[in-house]
Scaffold this motif. Structure first.
Motif, PDB file in Angstrom:
ATOM      1  N   ASP A  82       3.264  13.079 -11.889  1.00  9.36           N
ATOM      2  CA  ASP A  82       2.117  12.331 -11.372  1.00  9.36           C
ATOM      3  C   ASP A  82       0.820  13.105 -11.503  1.00  9.36           C
ATOM      4  OD1 ASP A  82       2.863  14.239  -9.528  1.00  9.36           O
ATOM      5  OD2 ASP A  82       2.392  13.004  -7.778  1.00  9.36           O
ATOM      6  N   ASN A  96      -9.232   6.808   5.949  1.00 10.38           N
ATOM      7  CA  ASN A  96      -9.817   6.011   4.872  1.00 10.38           C
ATOM      8  C   ASN A  96      -9.464   4.540   5.011  1.00 10.38           C
ATOM      9  OD1 ASN A  96     -11.215   7.538   2.387  1.00 10.38           O
ATOM     10  ND2 ASN A  96      -9.727   8.909   3.329  1.00 10.38           N
ATOM     11  N   ASN A 110     -13.138   9.658  -3.547  1.00  9.57           N
ATOM     12  CA  ASN A 110     -13.153  11.004  -2.974  1.00  9.57           C
ATOM     13  C   ASN A 110     -14.583  11.467  -2.748  1.00  9.57           C
ATOM     14  OD1 ASN A 110     -14.163  11.728  -5.479  1.00  9.57           O
ATOM     15  ND2 ASN A 110     -12.298  12.747  -6.174  1.00  9.57           N
ATOM     16  N   GLU A 119     -15.187   9.621  -7.061  1.00  8.74           N
ATOM     17  CA  GLU A 119     -14.144   9.225  -8.000  1.00  8.74           C
ATOM     18  C   GLU A 119     -13.055   8.436  -7.271  1.00  8.74           C
ATOM     19  OE1 GLU A 119     -14.466  13.294 -10.732  1.00  8.74           O
ATOM     20  OE2 GLU A 119     -13.049  13.165  -9.046  1.00  8.74           O
ATOM     21  N   ILE A 120     -12.502   7.440  -7.937  1.00  9.51           N
ATOM     22  CA  ILE A 120     -11.438   6.634  -7.348  1.00  9.51           C
ATOM     23  C   ILE A 120     -10.108   7.355  -7.536  1.00  9.51           C
ATOM     24  CG2 ILE A 120     -10.264   4.421  -7.362  1.00  9.51           C
ATOM     25  CD1 ILE A 120     -13.125   4.336  -6.329  1.00  9.51           C
ATOM     26  N   VAL A 121      -9.430   7.655  -6.432  1.00 12.51           N
ATOM     27  CA  VAL A 121      -8.183   8.414  -6.489  1.00 12.51           C
ATOM     28  C   VAL A 121      -7.125   7.754  -5.602  1.00 12.51           C
ATOM     29  CG1 VAL A 121      -9.357  10.604  -6.933  1.00 12.51           C
ATOM     30  CG2 VAL A 121      -8.890   9.901  -4.579  1.00 12.51           C
ATOM     31  N   ARG A 122      -5.879   8.162  -5.825  1.00 11.46           N
ATOM     32  CA  ARG A 122      -4.777   7.797  -4.944  1.00 11.46           C
ATOM     33  C   ARG A 122      -4.350   9.026  -4.154  1.00 11.46           C
ATOM     34  NH1 ARG A 122      -0.211   4.059  -7.948  1.00 11.46           N
ATOM     35  NH2 ARG A 122      -1.469   2.182  -8.266  1.00 11.46           N
ATOM     36  N   PHE A 148      -2.698   2.686  -2.442  1.00 10.83           N
ATOM     37  CA  PHE A 148      -4.079   2.197  -2.428  1.00 10.83           C
ATOM     38  C   PHE A 148      -5.031   3.271  -2.949  1.00 10.83           C
ATOM     39  CE2 PHE A 148      -3.183   3.983   1.742  1.00 10.83           C
ATOM     40  CZ  PHE A 148      -4.276   4.815   1.972  1.00 10.83           C
ATOM     41  N   GLU A 149      -6.168   2.832  -3.443  1.00  7.64           N
ATOM     42  CA  GLU A 149      -7.150   3.739  -4.036  1.00  7.64           C
ATOM     43  C   GLU A 149      -8.370   3.867  -3.132  1.00  7.64           C
ATOM     44  OE1 GLU A 149      -7.857   1.942  -7.843  1.00  7.64           O
ATOM     45  OE2 GLU A 149      -6.175   3.015  -8.777  1.00  7.64           O
ATOM     46  N   VAL A 150      -8.935   5.081  -3.081  1.00  7.29           N
ATOM     47  CA  VAL A 150     -10.125   5.349  -2.269  1.00  7.29           C
ATOM     48  C   VAL A 150     -11.049   6.268  -3.054  1.00  7.29           C
ATOM     49  CG1 VAL A 150      -8.931   5.085  -0.061  1.00  7.29           C
ATOM     50  CG2 VAL A 150      -9.020   7.329  -1.157  1.00  7.29           C
ATOM     51  N   GLU A 161       5.080   7.235  -1.398  1.00  5.45           N
ATOM     52  CA  GLU A 161       3.802   7.320  -2.110  1.00  5.45           C
ATOM     53  C   GLU A 161       2.857   6.236  -1.609  1.00  5.45           C
ATOM     54  OE1 GLU A 161       2.016   6.980  -6.673  1.00  5.45           O
ATOM     55  OE2 GLU A 161       4.171   6.886  -6.301  1.00  5.45           O
ATOM     56  N   ASP A 171       0.824  -1.210   0.000  1.00  8.15           N
ATOM     57  CA  ASP A 171       0.000   0.000   0.000  1.00  8.15           C
ATOM     58  C   ASP A 171       0.857   1.259   0.000  1.00  8.15           C
ATOM     59  OD1 ASP A 171      -2.422  -1.218  -0.143  1.00  8.15           O
ATOM     60  OD2 ASP A 171      -2.870  -1.121   1.996  1.00  8.15           O
TER      61      ASP A 171
END
Length: 394
Positions: A73, A264, A217, A221-224, A213-215, A210, A36
């Motif tokens: 990025d 999260n 918002n 929307e799926i973000v890192r 994992f993705e969560v 960095e 992660d």
């Protein structure tokens, strides 16, 4: 070209490696599991060598190149290509001036930034276009270098450039070897030529942690989360102020972003960290401000989390609204009259909120001041501890 990493590196590279390992340990101590997160590492000496090879000597242009790469990025390769060239216009129409490189220079920079790193032996490196450098022997890594850049390196007049690149890549290989021998493989600490850090004072190793994992918002929307910590070697920074050479390396953590990430992940439930006691500000003269800071420090030294209000103190109601947003359990109040008599007002914000719900008018609220009582200043710590214990019992 081959280089033995054990014979290369500025004094203290082992400290850079330790910083990277410490950063990885910090993530796992916070409950972020392997896979992660990753600590990505590069070296400014490599980037300086690249810019020297393509003819970028102006310090302002060098900084513009570094800052452009640092946006990889966020904007992706094409966005960075624009920032390395004439510039980039965003969706709002605002234009950011670029570093002014030509297409050939841009291609080389992006090739190095995206250079493939093989973290095992050269024999396992997949053949393809470009030249190959191997650093640190078969237990370190190999780097594929674009042909055009390899020609610049091979030029006999570029001995200084070769030495700079040898040192930069060699320091990276040494860091990897030290980390690997300590049990930190590329799944935790990884050499990545795209890491630059946008500040100009770094002189060698640079690194970022960095979160992978993705969560979702607030928009679904799926973000890192991306980078939550970063740092590097800044040997020249202290010299700017003292005139003395002082080697230095370290990193800082973006606390707010990391806290959000931990929430999260379910690592923080809201009760894990108590909200602070708020010391309010009634007067703004130097003597009063010094007293408020003293009260804050008294609470902290007693192990009670506390903060002094830092906003505009003109409207006291706004201070209480701030305390409510922060979830503060108690507010400490001291006006000039209380200060002169050695007294304090303690406001139980939890009980006060309950009582205020039953009060019909502002006049009645001012008269009763729900949940508020006066104490001697000397009893601050004891009374706050007592009230916090009562609140905890419900």
């Amino acid at each position: 070209m081959q280089l033995d990493a054990d014979t290369v590196g500025a004094p203290g590279v082992q400290a850079d490696a330790e910083m990277c390992m410490m950063m990885a340990d910090a993530m796992e101590a916070l409950g972020i599991k392997r896979g992660d997160y990753v600590v990505r590492v590069n070296n400014r000496k490599v980037l300086d060598g690249v810019m020297e090879a393509i003819g970028v000597t102006d310090e302002g242009q060098k900084l513009a190149v570094l800052r452009a790469i640092d946006k990889l990025d966020k904007f992706g390769v094409e966005g960075v290509r624009l920032l390395l060239g004439e510039g980039r216009k965003d969706e709002s129409g605002d234009f950011t001036k670029g570093a002014g490189l030509d297409e050939g220079q841009i291609d080389i920079v992006l090739s190095i930034v995206g250079a493939e790193i093989q973290h095992d032996s050269l024999e396992k490196f997949d053949a393809g276009p470009g030249s190959y450098w191997q650093f640190g022997g078969p237990n370190a890594f190999s780097v594929r270098i674009p042909d055009g850049f390899s020609q610049a390196i091979s030029d006999e007049t570029n001995q200084t450039l070769r030495e700079k690149l040898n040192i930069g890549f060699g320091e990276l290989a040494l860091i990897q070897r030290l980390c690997k021998k300590s049990g930190y493989g590329p799944d935790r600490i990884r050499i990545d030529p795209s890491v630059v850090r946008g500040l100009e004072y770094y002189t060698g190793t640079v690194f970022e942690c960095e979160l992978l994992f993705e969560v979702p918002n607030e928009k679904g929307e799926i973000v890192r989360f991306g980078s939550v910590a970063g740092g590097g070697r800044y040997d020249g920074l202290v010299k700017r102020f003292t005139g003395q050479d002082v080697p230095a390396t370290g990193f800082s953590i973006g606390v707010s972003r990391l806290m959000t990430a931990l929430k999260n992940l379910g690592k923080l439930d809201g009760s894990a960290i108590a909200a602070p006691v708020l010391v309010t500000v009634m007067d703004r003269d130097t003597e009063a401000l010094g007293k408020y800071q003293q009260l804050t420090q008294t609470l902290r030294q007693a192990g009670i989390r506390a903060e002094m209000y830092q906003g505009n103190p003109k409207n006291f109601g706004n201070q209480l609204k701030y305390a409510d947003r922060r979830g503060c359990p108690i507010a400490i109040i001291q006006g000039s009259d209380e200060r002169a008599s050695g007294k304090l007002q303690i406001k139980d914000l939890i009980e006060g909120k309950k009582q205020a719900a039953a009060i019909a008018s502002n006049e009645e609220w001012r008269e009763t001041r729900p949940g508020q009582f006066e104490i001697a200043e000397a009893d601050l710590v004891a009374e706050v501890r007592k009230l916090l214990a009562e609140q905890a019992q419900g």
